[in-house]
Write a protein that holds these residues in place. Sequence first.
Motif, PDB file in Angstrom:
ATOM      1  N   VAL A 139      74.505  22.659  33.416  1.00 40.01           N
ATOM      2  CA  VAL A 139      74.251  24.094  33.236  1.00 40.01           C
ATOM      3  C   VAL A 139      75.522  24.804  32.785  1.00 40.01           C
ATOM      4  CG1 VAL A 139      73.672  26.240  34.440  1.00 40.01           C
ATOM      5  CG2 VAL A 139      72.339  24.173  34.872  1.00 40.01           C
ATOM      6  N   SER A 140      76.639  24.432  33.424  1.00 38.13           N
ATOM      7  CA  SER A 140      77.924  25.029  33.053  1.00 38.13           C
ATOM      8  C   SER A 140      78.285  24.698  31.602  1.00 38.13           C
ATOM      9  CB  SER A 140      79.017  24.531  33.998  1.00 38.13           C
ATOM     10  OG  SER A 140      80.271  25.059  33.648  1.00 38.13           O
ATOM     11  N   GLU A 141      78.008  23.448  31.203  1.00 41.33           N
ATOM     12  CA  GLU A 141      78.305  23.037  29.831  1.00 41.33           C
ATOM     13  C   GLU A 141      77.452  23.814  28.835  1.00 41.33           C
ATOM     14  OE1 GLU A 141      78.399  18.966  27.069  1.00 41.33           O
ATOM     15  OE2 GLU A 141      77.715  18.897  29.160  1.00 41.33           O
ATOM     16  N   VAL A 142      76.148  23.937  29.157  1.00 44.53           N
ATOM     17  CA  VAL A 142      75.246  24.694  28.283  1.00 44.53           C
ATOM     18  C   VAL A 142      75.691  26.144  28.196  1.00 44.53           C
ATOM     19  CG1 VAL A 142      72.894  25.566  28.041  1.00 44.53           C
ATOM     20  CG2 VAL A 142      73.279  23.178  28.660  1.00 44.53           C
ATOM     21  N   LYS A 143      76.084  26.702  29.349  1.00 47.19           N
ATOM     22  CA  LYS A 143      76.557  28.094  29.372  1.00 47.19           C
ATOM     23  C   LYS A 143      77.790  28.253  28.495  1.00 47.19           C
ATOM     24  CE  LYS A 143      78.150  31.697  32.545  1.00 47.19           C
ATOM     25  NZ  LYS A 143      78.471  32.015  33.964  1.00 47.19           N
ATOM     26  N   SER A 144      78.719  27.283  28.605  1.00 47.44           N
ATOM     27  CA  SER A 144      79.937  27.342  27.786  1.00 47.44           C
ATOM     28  C   SER A 144      79.607  27.273  26.303  1.00 47.44           C
ATOM     29  CB  SER A 144      80.882  26.197  28.171  1.00 47.44           C
ATOM     30  OG  SER A 144      81.287  26.311  29.511  1.00 47.44           O
ATOM     31  N   MET A 146      76.765  28.122  24.894  1.00 49.89           N
ATOM     32  CA  MET A 146      76.103  29.379  24.508  1.00 49.89           C
ATOM     33  C   MET A 146      77.129  30.488  24.306  1.00 49.89           C
ATOM     34  SD  MET A 146      72.723  29.365  26.971  1.00 49.89           S
ATOM     35  CE  MET A 146      72.232  31.000  26.392  1.00 49.89           C
ATOM     36  N   LEU A 147      78.098  30.585  25.235  1.00 55.68           N
ATOM     37  CA  LEU A 147      79.130  31.605  25.101  1.00 55.68           C
ATOM     38  C   LEU A 147      79.967  31.378  23.842  1.00 55.68           C
ATOM     39  CD1 LEU A 147      80.345  31.909  28.816  1.00 55.68           C
ATOM     40  CD2 LEU A 147      78.995  33.567  27.522  1.00 55.68           C
ATOM     41  N   GLU A 148      80.251  30.088  23.565  1.00 55.94           N
ATOM     42  CA  GLU A 148      81.007  29.761  22.350  1.00 55.94           C
ATOM     43  C   GLU A 148      80.220  30.158  21.109  1.00 55.94           C
ATOM     44  OE1 GLU A 148      83.079  25.857  20.190  1.00 55.94           O
ATOM     45  OE2 GLU A 148      82.134  25.694  22.164  1.00 55.94           O
ATOM     46  N   ASN A 149      78.909  29.864  21.135  1.00 55.70           N
ATOM     47  CA  ASN A 149      78.071  30.233  19.994  1.00 55.70           C
ATOM     48  C   ASN A 149      77.990  31.742  19.826  1.00 55.70           C
ATOM     49  OD1 ASN A 149      77.525  27.572  19.362  1.00 55.70           O
ATOM     50  ND2 ASN A 149      75.655  27.486  20.575  1.00 55.70           N
ATOM     51  N   ILE A 150      77.935  32.458  20.972  1.00 61.69           N
ATOM     52  CA  ILE A 150      77.907  33.920  20.910  1.00 61.69           C
ATOM     53  C   ILE A 150      79.200  34.441  20.307  1.00 61.69           C
ATOM     54  CG2 ILE A 150      77.939  36.019  22.322  1.00 61.69           C
ATOM     55  CD1 ILE A 150      75.981  34.594  24.217  1.00 61.69           C
ATOM     56  N   ASP A 151      80.336  33.852  20.743  1.00 60.57           N
ATOM     57  CA  ASP A 151      81.629  34.267  20.187  1.00 60.57           C
ATOM     58  C   ASP A 151      81.681  34.019  18.681  1.00 60.57           C
ATOM     59  OD1 ASP A 151      82.547  35.063  22.636  1.00 60.57           O
ATOM     60  OD2 ASP A 151      83.539  33.174  23.108  1.00 60.57           O
ATOM     61  N   LYS A 152      81.165  32.840  18.269  1.00 68.07           N
ATOM     62  CA  LYS A 152      81.147  32.534  16.841  1.00 68.07           C
ATOM     63  C   LYS A 152      80.245  33.496  16.086  1.00 68.07           C
ATOM     64  CE  LYS A 152      82.185  27.584  17.179  1.00 68.07           C
ATOM     65  NZ  LYS A 152      81.672  26.207  16.961  1.00 68.07           N
ATOM     66  N   ALA A 153      79.102  33.825  16.717  1.00 69.72           N
ATOM     67  CA  ALA A 153      78.181  34.761  16.075  1.00 69.72           C
ATOM     68  C   ALA A 153      78.825  36.131  15.927  1.00 69.72           C
ATOM     69  CB  ALA A 153      76.893  34.867  16.888  1.00 69.72           C
ATOM     70  N   ILE A 154      79.575  36.522  16.969  1.00 74.10           N
ATOM     71  CA  ILE A 154      80.281  37.802  16.904  1.00 74.10           C
ATOM     72  C   ILE A 154      81.321  37.769  15.797  1.00 74.10           C
ATOM     73  CG2 ILE A 154      81.874  39.323  18.139  1.00 74.10           C
ATOM     74  CD1 ILE A 154      80.382  38.592  20.707  1.00 74.10           C
TER      75      ILE A 154
END
Length: 222
Positions: A139-144, A146-154
């Motif tokens: 779950v932590s890995e998936v969260k990381s 997702m956050l990385e993808n969000i940062d890239k999307a931003i």
Amino acid sequence: MGQESFIYSFVARGTMILAEYTEFTGNFPSIAAQCLQKLPSSSNSKFTYNCDHHTFNFLVEDGYAYCVVAKDSLSKQISIAFLERVKADFKKRYGGGKASTAIAKSLNKEFGPVMKEHMKYIVDHAEEIEKLIKVKAQVSEVKSIMLENIDKAIDRGENLTVLTDKTENLRSQAQEYKKQGTQVRRKLWYQNMKIKLVVLGILLLLVLIIWISVCHGFNCTD
């Protein structure tokens, strides 16, 4: 996995051991106490030391240190799970009260049997706990991710914004150039027409002069 996987455990305030539990004899309490002296008291973290086929695991939080000595065949995650359980129980029982004023080893009688029960629980449920730890890690890995993808999307959003701004600027400049080009073409057209009219006027004037000269020379009368 037997309960003997856990050898020794204690809870300390700073470097003062308030409660400890073991069913074994050996030098591990003194080694654990030496490790405790070397721990950074101001940091909240986890530490593991290896010595003579045993792990000395520490969980330090808010000025308290929770320790368990285990056989090195036992995973570090299981040892930390035990410490987390002991910490939660200790804080629930003594947090903000008795723990802050207790003297060395004064909680042995009360909390020693509690640590024994936690050892038994962790050993009896080790397989389920390991599965839970793996799930939490996933779950932590998936969260990381997702956050990385969000940062890239931003970041892409920022780039797109910059690109959009540049495109708008280019479009505005193109429209301005087009407007200026139309004005220049219109100005050149007027200048060209003006020249043509002047030339036409001169030609008409020359024709009129020639006609008048011819008429006078040939006595153009009825």
